[in-house]
Design an enzyme around this catalytic site. Structure first.
Site, mmCIF file in Angstrom:
data_model
loop_
_atom_site.group_PDB
_atom_site.id
_atom_site.type_symbol
_atom_site.label_atom_id
_atom_site.label_comp_id
_atom_site.label_asym_id
_atom_site.label_seq_id
_atom_site.Cartn_x
_atom_site.Cartn_y
_atom_site.Cartn_z
ATOM 1 N N ASP A 1 0.858 -1.188 0.000
ATOM 2 C CA ASP A 1 0.000 0.000 0.000
ATOM 3 C C ASP A 1 0.896 1.240 0.000
ATOM 4 O O ASP A 1 1.930 1.286 0.674
ATOM 5 C CB ASP A 1 -0.905 -0.011 1.243
ATOM 6 C CG ASP A 1 -2.023 1.004 1.143
ATOM 7 O OD1 ASP A 1 -3.194 0.586 1.116
ATOM 8 O OD2 ASP A 1 -1.727 2.222 1.117
ATOM 9 N N ILE A 2 0.468 2.240 -0.759
ATOM 10 C CA ILE A 2 1.268 3.451 -0.911
ATOM 11 C C ILE A 2 1.171 4.380 0.309
ATOM 12 O O ILE A 2 1.957 5.327 0.441
ATOM 13 C CB ILE A 2 0.802 4.203 -2.189
ATOM 14 C CG1 ILE A 2 1.912 5.031 -2.790
ATOM 15 C CG2 ILE A 2 -0.431 5.064 -1.906
ATOM 16 C CD1 ILE A 2 1.537 5.634 -4.149
ATOM 17 N N GLN B 1 -14.651 2.606 1.869
ATOM 18 C CA GLN B 1 -13.938 2.211 0.644
ATOM 19 C C GLN B 1 -13.642 3.443 -0.199
ATOM 20 O O GLN B 1 -14.529 4.275 -0.435
ATOM 21 C CB GLN B 1 -14.794 1.212 -0.169
ATOM 22 C CG GLN B 1 -14.055 0.651 -1.374
ATOM 23 C CD GLN B 1 -14.827 -0.459 -2.098
ATOM 24 O OE1 GLN B 1 -16.004 -0.711 -1.805
ATOM 25 N NE2 GLN B 1 -14.170 -1.103 -3.047
ATOM 26 N N HIS C 1 -10.298 -5.094 -2.544
ATOM 27 C CA HIS C 1 -8.972 -5.304 -1.952
ATOM 28 C C HIS C 1 -9.097 -5.676 -0.489
ATOM 29 O O HIS C 1 -9.961 -5.174 0.219
ATOM 30 C CB HIS C 1 -8.079 -4.072 -2.114
ATOM 31 C CG HIS C 1 -8.719 -2.781 -1.696
ATOM 32 N ND1 HIS C 1 -9.644 -2.127 -2.476
ATOM 33 C CD2 HIS C 1 -8.575 -2.029 -0.586
ATOM 34 C CE1 HIS C 1 -10.040 -1.028 -1.879
ATOM 35 N NE2 HIS C 1 -9.418 -0.945 -0.709
ATOM 36 N N PHE C 2 -8.216 -6.568 -0.070
ATOM 37 C CA PHE C 2 -8.039 -6.872 1.348
ATOM 38 C C PHE C 2 -6.757 -6.180 1.791
ATOM 39 O O PHE C 2 -5.715 -6.306 1.137
ATOM 40 C CB PHE C 2 -7.876 -8.376 1.575
ATOM 41 C CG PHE C 2 -9.157 -9.181 1.486
ATOM 42 C CD1 PHE C 2 -10.381 -8.587 1.198
ATOM 43 C CD2 PHE C 2 -9.123 -10.552 1.698
ATOM 44 C CE1 PHE C 2 -11.542 -9.347 1.128
ATOM 45 C CE2 PHE C 2 -10.274 -11.313 1.627
ATOM 46 C CZ PHE C 2 -11.496 -10.717 1.344
ATOM 47 N N HIS C 3 -6.844 -5.463 2.892
ATOM 48 C CA HIS C 3 -5.653 -4.897 3.510
ATOM 49 C C HIS C 3 -5.084 -5.945 4.468
ATOM 50 O O HIS C 3 -5.830 -6.545 5.244
ATOM 51 C CB HIS C 3 -5.997 -3.675 4.374
ATOM 52 C CG HIS C 3 -6.604 -2.529 3.631
ATOM 53 N ND1 HIS C 3 -5.888 -1.385 3.345
ATOM 54 C CD2 HIS C 3 -7.859 -2.326 3.143
ATOM 55 C CE1 HIS C 3 -6.691 -0.521 2.710
ATOM 56 N NE2 HIS C 3 -7.882 -1.072 2.576
HETATM 57 P P1 5GP Z 1 -9.747 1.643 0.936
HETATM 58 O O1 5GP Z 1 -9.866 2.970 1.625
HETATM 59 O O2 5GP Z 1 -10.528 1.644 -0.353
HETATM 60 O O3 5GP Z 1 -10.085 0.483 1.819
HETATM 61 O O4 5GP Z 1 -8.215 1.477 0.612
HETATM 62 C C1 5GP Z 1 -7.591 1.954 -0.544
HETATM 63 C C2 5GP Z 1 -6.111 1.833 -0.319
HETATM 64 O O5 5GP Z 1 -5.467 1.962 -1.554
HETATM 65 C C3 5GP Z 1 -5.537 2.908 0.618
HETATM 66 O O6 5GP Z 1 -4.921 2.291 1.742
HETATM 67 C C4 5GP Z 1 -4.548 3.643 -0.268
HETATM 68 O O7 5GP Z 1 -3.363 4.037 0.421
HETATM 69 C C5 5GP Z 1 -4.253 2.632 -1.348
HETATM 70 N N1 5GP Z 1 -3.886 3.212 -2.628
HETATM 71 C C6 5GP Z 1 -4.562 4.175 -3.310
HETATM 72 N N2 5GP Z 1 -3.928 4.473 -4.459
HETATM 73 C C7 5GP Z 1 -2.826 3.686 -4.515
HETATM 74 C C8 5GP Z 1 -1.765 3.532 -5.466
HETATM 75 O O8 5GP Z 1 -1.721 4.169 -6.514
HETATM 76 N N3 5GP Z 1 -0.807 2.612 -5.181
HETATM 77 C C9 5GP Z 1 -0.851 1.854 -4.044
HETATM 78 N N4 5GP Z 1 0.144 0.986 -3.856
HETATM 79 N N5 5GP Z 1 -1.820 1.981 -3.122
HETATM 80 C C10 5GP Z 1 -2.800 2.881 -3.348
#
Ligand code: 5GP
Ligand code: ZN
Length: 136
Positions: free
Chosen positions: A30-31, A93, A99-101
């Protein structure tokens, strides 16, 4: 899907710290840089979240999540993991490709990756509604 950032990562159009890929899944760092070892596991097939995901795809994501989680604990010095998913904007989200973290955890690391919930009004209402449907 054209406008999906994670589809672009899978295609290689956007760079990522790729950890693993197989026929069905892709895992990368994750970035966010919010905690060391924050990993995302995604299906190669574009689905929005758990709610529209077919069971086979979900199984593949679970398999890869387990593979990486086991390595973190067995080989990388971690004691456990939080596996988190947000399905829907209301759930937090922000990227609408399933995606799973994986958040690696150590005993007494002082970091909580588990949401602090406010307390409910009782289990009965949701229990009754769902149980009726599941019992049919
Ligand atoms: P959500 O909030 O949808 O559960 O998580 C999305 C995740 O995607 C966040 O933790 C965010 O840091 C990650 N993310 C968003 N854009 C990118 C990207 O371009 N590259 C990577 N590696 N992670 C990303
Ligand atoms: Zn996508």
């Amino acid at each position: 899907m054209d406008n999906c950032i994670f589809c672009k990562i899978i295609k290689g159009d956007i760079p990522s710290y790729k950890l693993y890929e197989d026929e069905y899944t892709y895992a990368f760092m994750d970035i966010a840089n919010d905690i060391d070892g924050h990993i995302l596991v995604i299906p190669k097939k574009h689905v929005t979240n758990v709610l529209d995901c077919d069971n086979a795809t979900l199984h593949h994501v679970a398999d890869t999540t387990k593979l990486i989680s086991n390595l973190l604990v067995e080989k990388c010095g971690y004691d456990g993991v939080n596996v988190l998913n947000a399905s829907g904007e209301c759930a937090g989200q922000t990227v609408f490709h399933l995606h799973f973290h994986i958040i690696p955890k150590k005993n007494n690391d002082g970091i909580s990756a588990w949401p602090k919930l406010p307390g409910g009004t009782g289990v009965e209402a949701t229990y009754k509604k769902l149980k009726e449907m599941l019992d049919k």
